[in-house]
Write a protein that holds these residues in place. Structure first.
Motif, short mmCIF file in Angstrom:
data_model
loop_
_atom_site.label_atom_id
_atom_site.label_comp_id
_atom_site.label_asym_id
_atom_site.label_seq_id
_atom_site.Cartn_x
_atom_site.Cartn_y
_atom_site.Cartn_z
N MET J 1 19.95 11.41 -12.50
CA MET J 1 19.48 12.30 -13.54
C MET J 1 20.54 13.39 -13.78
N LEU J 2 20.76 13.72 -15.06
CA LEU J 2 21.89 14.57 -15.39
C LEU J 2 21.48 16.03 -15.67
N TYR J 3 22.36 16.94 -15.28
CA TYR J 3 22.18 18.37 -15.56
C TYR J 3 23.50 18.96 -16.02
N ASP J 60 16.97 14.69 -8.27
CA ASP J 60 15.91 15.50 -8.84
C ASP J 60 16.30 16.99 -8.79
N ASN J 61 15.39 17.85 -9.28
CA ASN J 61 15.65 19.29 -9.32
C ASN J 61 15.97 19.83 -7.92
N LEU J 64 19.52 19.10 -6.91
CA LEU J 64 20.43 19.94 -7.69
C LEU J 64 20.51 21.34 -7.07
N PRO J 83 18.67 20.77 -18.17
CA PRO J 83 18.47 19.34 -17.93
C PRO J 83 18.94 18.51 -19.14
N LEU J 84 19.65 17.43 -18.86
CA LEU J 84 20.17 16.56 -19.92
C LEU J 84 19.53 15.17 -19.83
N LEU J 85 19.70 14.39 -20.89
CA LEU J 85 19.28 12.98 -20.84
C LEU J 85 20.17 12.18 -21.79
N ARG J 86 20.05 10.88 -21.72
CA ARG J 86 20.88 10.03 -22.56
C ARG J 86 20.57 10.30 -24.03
#
Lengths: 96, 96, 96, 96, 96, 96, 96, 96, 96, 96
Positions: J1-3, J60-61, J64, J83-86
């Protein structure tokens, strides 16, 4: 009655480590005592920050202020308060 | 995984009343469905504002975004997201 | 319980004058009724602005929100709320 | 003539406790004296903050400035002033 | 008593040119009348902006508000007021 | 040529009182000298703040900068400059 | 005398394309004429924005304001002005 | 390639005067060397502030960063960078 | 050369749905073409917002501006640009 | 998961040089280790600033937050997380 509280902590760099440890220990005990009494309803850490989001459930503005001022970290915090109320779409009994 | 979400609603004045009523009814159903599924953990109204503070409990950033975009009021909202995590002083089992 | 409320009014330019007059008349009646009931403790105009500073004395956050939402000008206002409490140096009996 | 004054207090951490206590005692006496004379009409604490909202009733801008500069806490405060006047909807005789 | 007033003008683009011309003419007459009466002590244009800095010399907050509300451009302006007083280093007799 | 200058003063708490007194005395002399020469056209205190609003009348940007940098309090000030010009509605000869 | 000017352009979406084209053509001619006269010393586009940074070299604040107000795009711009002067470390003759 | 750079200088008050003088001398030499090489195209002082507006002409982002980090005053500065490009209305050959 | 670009989209509510669909289709094609050419290195959605974070890899400021201006959504976007460079701790070959 | 993480570094001036060097060496090792493990996906320097833009790819958070708190520079940093997403237009496999 519910309040949304954001606490940002800023510990001065010249505070001796032992003093920091002692304050943090008292802070934790203070917070957990209020949580167990139901006054400090929720507490979450904000990712990446020395800050938390809390929900207080107290009798009135006075009690909220008294509890916040009693925080061992109070003088190292920047605190923002917003009064909350039950949302008309809420389904959980304890969101009010 | 928990997220703090603030939603500020700004309904355009020229939206027909019947359309507003229909959107709000769909919004309520949408919110209550997600609350019952445990995805929308908490929702509170901010006193004096057409705004709410919500806590979402979702699988990941993608699911959070998908749920927020699906809000019937989405295009009339200004939304701010903060990722949360369990606070080391938390005592409630469900604050994480 | 006391709250500090700032109300900034922004009337859309295309509102018909008669509608404005009617809203303002209802607003005044609404405000004076709450003042007479002791719920709206104080109201002052801010010099040079279409805005006021008010002190509300209500039972709780819920009542405050209900009273503010009932304002005839509510949808044309930007409202900011701060919970207040008696100051330790206050001497007036009615400042709490 | 009325003024809305917000005072935010920020005491430096290295001020000796005895000096703090002495300043706060003088501050309280100064404030209560002005309240009793009717110059400092209202004072309320803002919940969760070391700050107050006050209403001053003075002859003119000069007197307001002189009273504020005389505050024992003046050099540890950030002060914001807004001139107020009677609101056309006010009903209390003493809100002007 | 002196006040520092900043007025930012924002004329809506859909206002008919003749209406604009008529408002500006009334604004100029209104301003010059108050200047000649000594109520509007100074007025300067801010370079590159449709805005002015003005100094008012009026009896009290009420008069200031009444004069500002009477501005033909009032509803197209954003106004900020700061109460002023004689500076201890001032030498001009009329800077107070 | 006219400039609007706002000066906010922030004296460090650890400056010896005698040094403060000496700086303030030089500041006053410096300001009054420029006022008498017509360079520093107006100066007013902002109510409740250690700040002033000034109008300078100088030959050009260079002279303005040189005069401001020469202020004995310069390094303890935060300064904001706005170039002014005669307003088309001005009636006083000396507002330009 | 030099001024730093930032111009942000915001063309209303309902402006007819032909009107936009005509305004932009006049704007370009106006700007190039002032550049050739040496009044508009530099102009650069800010990457990714409908905005420019310009350096004006004019006689005084009045001329600057007159030139800016004459911009065909003036009413669609947000303009910020800062007075500049020669830097003590500058080596180019024409940076003053 | 052009960049707009604003540098705000904030020298700590406890820096010994001799150290300040030495840093400023190195800063001047550094700046003039880059100006003579054509890398630091323009530099102007902002009136009333310990700050400058500069235009850099460098090969790429890397070179810009390297030059800025090399500034003797770098650690006492707050720096803002905006990438620039030739404006379609520019007439000077060297504004790109 | 790398740039960090944040794009916030704000589609006017009165844009016909078919026009929106057509713009979004062109936007997607435009973006994917640039991604395939390596000019638009990365693109991510920000959770809960109609906004993206992008990394561009272009020859210079000019090319960046040209590509951004060519975006079908350009006039409905608020764009912020920051020039980037390889971080001294980076290990990936393609982070520069 | 991206941040998306922005880190602004502010090293206190009174930190001994040897301590700074030691912290920076540990910071570099810590960052490169996480990059090699794929947790710290990208890192870029922002031109002209002691700051970086980073992309984290974590479970997850919680993870991070744990990674950010472990940064040797953590207490000298101001950190902002998004928080980012595709993105639906993304073409690269590894942008999600």
């Amino acid at each position: 009655m519910l309040y949304h509280v954001r606490m940002n902590v800023d510990l001065p760099r010249d505070l001796p480590e032992s003093e920091v440890a002692e304050i943090l220990q008292r802070e934790k005990a203070y917070s957990q005592d209020l949580q167990q009494k139901g006054k400090w309803r929720h507490i979450w850490r904000i990712a990446g920050q020395y800050a938390n989001i809390s929900i207080f459930d107290v009798d009135d503005n006075d009690e909220l202020h008294r509890l916040l001022c009693g925080l061992p970290l109070f003088k190292f915090m920047d605190i923002e308060v917003m009064p909350l109320l039950r949302h008309p779409s809420a389904v959980r009994d304890d969101d009010s």
